[in-house]
Design an enzyme around this catalytic site. Structure first.
Site, PDB file in Angstrom:
ATOM      1  CG  HIS A   1      39.978  49.326  33.166  1.00  0.00           C
ATOM      2  ND1 HIS A   1      41.051  48.090  32.911  1.00  0.00           N
ATOM      3  CD2 HIS A   1      38.710  48.720  33.033  1.00  0.00           C
ATOM      4  CE1 HIS A   1      39.976  47.025  32.616  1.00  0.00           C
ATOM      5  NE2 HIS A   1      38.833  47.419  32.542  1.00  0.00           N
TER       6      HIS A   1
ATOM      7  CG  HIS B   1      37.511  41.578  35.742  1.00  0.00           C
ATOM      8  ND1 HIS B   1      37.605  40.675  35.066  1.00  0.00           N
ATOM      9  CD2 HIS B   1      36.672  42.848  34.943  1.00  0.00           C
ATOM     10  CE1 HIS B   1      37.232  40.755  33.700  1.00  0.00           C
ATOM     11  NE2 HIS B   1      36.556  42.088  33.430  1.00  0.00           N
TER      12      HIS B   1
ATOM     13  CD  GLN C   1      30.770  50.949  32.192  1.00  0.00           C
ATOM     14  OE1 GLN C   1      30.563  51.433  31.266  1.00  0.00           O
ATOM     15  NE2 GLN C   1      31.861  50.472  32.926  1.00  0.00           N
TER      16      GLN C   1
ATOM     17  CG  ASP D   1      44.635  48.721  32.316  1.00  0.00           C
ATOM     18  OD1 ASP D   1      43.441  48.923  32.744  1.00  0.00           O
ATOM     19  OD2 ASP D   1      45.133  47.769  32.193  1.00  0.00           O
TER      20      ASP D   1
END
Length: 280
Positions: free
Chosen positions: A40, A82, A175, A267
């Site tokens: 991730h 992010h 996605q 993670d």
């Protein structure tokens, strides 16, 4: 003599049938146990998220995929970060989309995590494609694409320029939480698998909604907290794979593996590899 030959032949046929059945059974078990290990934002438990350091660490840890978040700079360049703002993971402030690529490249994206990573930069989408294509799978999340008109076309063009729009040669999946953006992406890249991300509000997703997703998507990737055995079965019955997010504890990985998910976004890639049922 003929009787002996017949007995030997019959024995050989029976043994062959048993071996074939056993092989098929083992193959099915192997297939079920193959859980895709998705790092991730890179191995973000070990290095600052969405940086080359995190992606290289994921590669060293033998993750199957790195997950990356793609946004767009003020001058239309694709960058990996992010949050829609710079404050949490860099020494900058303000919105990503209000800064040019040159301005973004001047920021420190590593010191917030550890002094060891001081000076890490915000990478571009193209830099990551060029560094990792053919080495590790890339799960591309279009982050808040509604803020960046045309981002789907830019992502598609970057992949096409590198001949990466052909899934047989590259492990690329795209996605987004914005399902309209996923539909747009599928129309631009019909041969690339796509996934719909689903937050907590999708806990009570209906079969009709799952059928609609399955009409264009390959993956239903939900918040791990909405999953139970019944929902996993319904998602699988509709023909979608499940890669839930975001595992940060070993116990979370263990629960998801027992539920029979197809991949885990984490993670800490080692939490997936450590599981005895994980086919390596």
């Amino acid at each position: 003599m003929k009787r002996i030959v017949s007995i030997l032949l019959m024995t050989f046929i029976v043994m062959s049938m048993f071996t074939t059945a056993t092989f098929a059974s083992n193959s099915e078990i192997s297939k079920r146990n193959k859980v895709v290990n998705v790092a991730h934002r890179g191995a973000s438990g070990h290095a600052p998220e969405n940086t080359m350091a995190a992606f290289h660490e994921a590669f060293k840890m033998k993750a199957d995929y790195i997950e990356i978040d793609v946004q767009m700079s003020k001058d239309g360049e694709l960058v990996l970060i992010h949050d829609t703002t710079l404050d949490r993971t860099t020494n900058g402030t303000g919105y990503v989309g209000d800064h040019t690529l040159e301005e973004l490249k001047q920021l420190d994206a590593g010191s917030w995590f550890s002094d060891e990573f001081a000076g890490e930069k915000i990478p571009t989408f193209e830099e990551v494609l060029d560094a990792f294509r053919g080495k590790i799978g890339i799960l591309v999340e279009l982050k808040s694409p509604e803020l960046y008109p045309g981002i789907e076309e830019k992502v598609a063009n970057a992949l096409k320029e590198r001949n990466m729009d052909k899934p047989r040669n590259n492990k690329i999946i795209i996605q987004s939480f914005n399902h309209d953006s996923v539909l747009t992406t599928k129309s631009l890249l019909p041969r690339i698998p796509v996934g719909v991300l689903a937050g907590m509000s999708w806990k009570d997703v209906t079969d009709q909604e799952l059928e609609e997703f399955a009409s264009y998507a390959d993956y239903f990737n939900p918040n791990m907290n909405i999953l139970d055995a019944e929902l996993v079965d319904r998602i699988h019955d509709i023909g979608l794979d499940i890669w839930p997010y975001t595992v940060r504890e070993k116990e979370q990985a263990d629960r998801l593996l027992k539920l029979g998910v197809d991949g885990i976004i984490t993670d800490f890639p080692e939490y997936v590899y450590d599981h005895p049922g994980r086919h390596k």
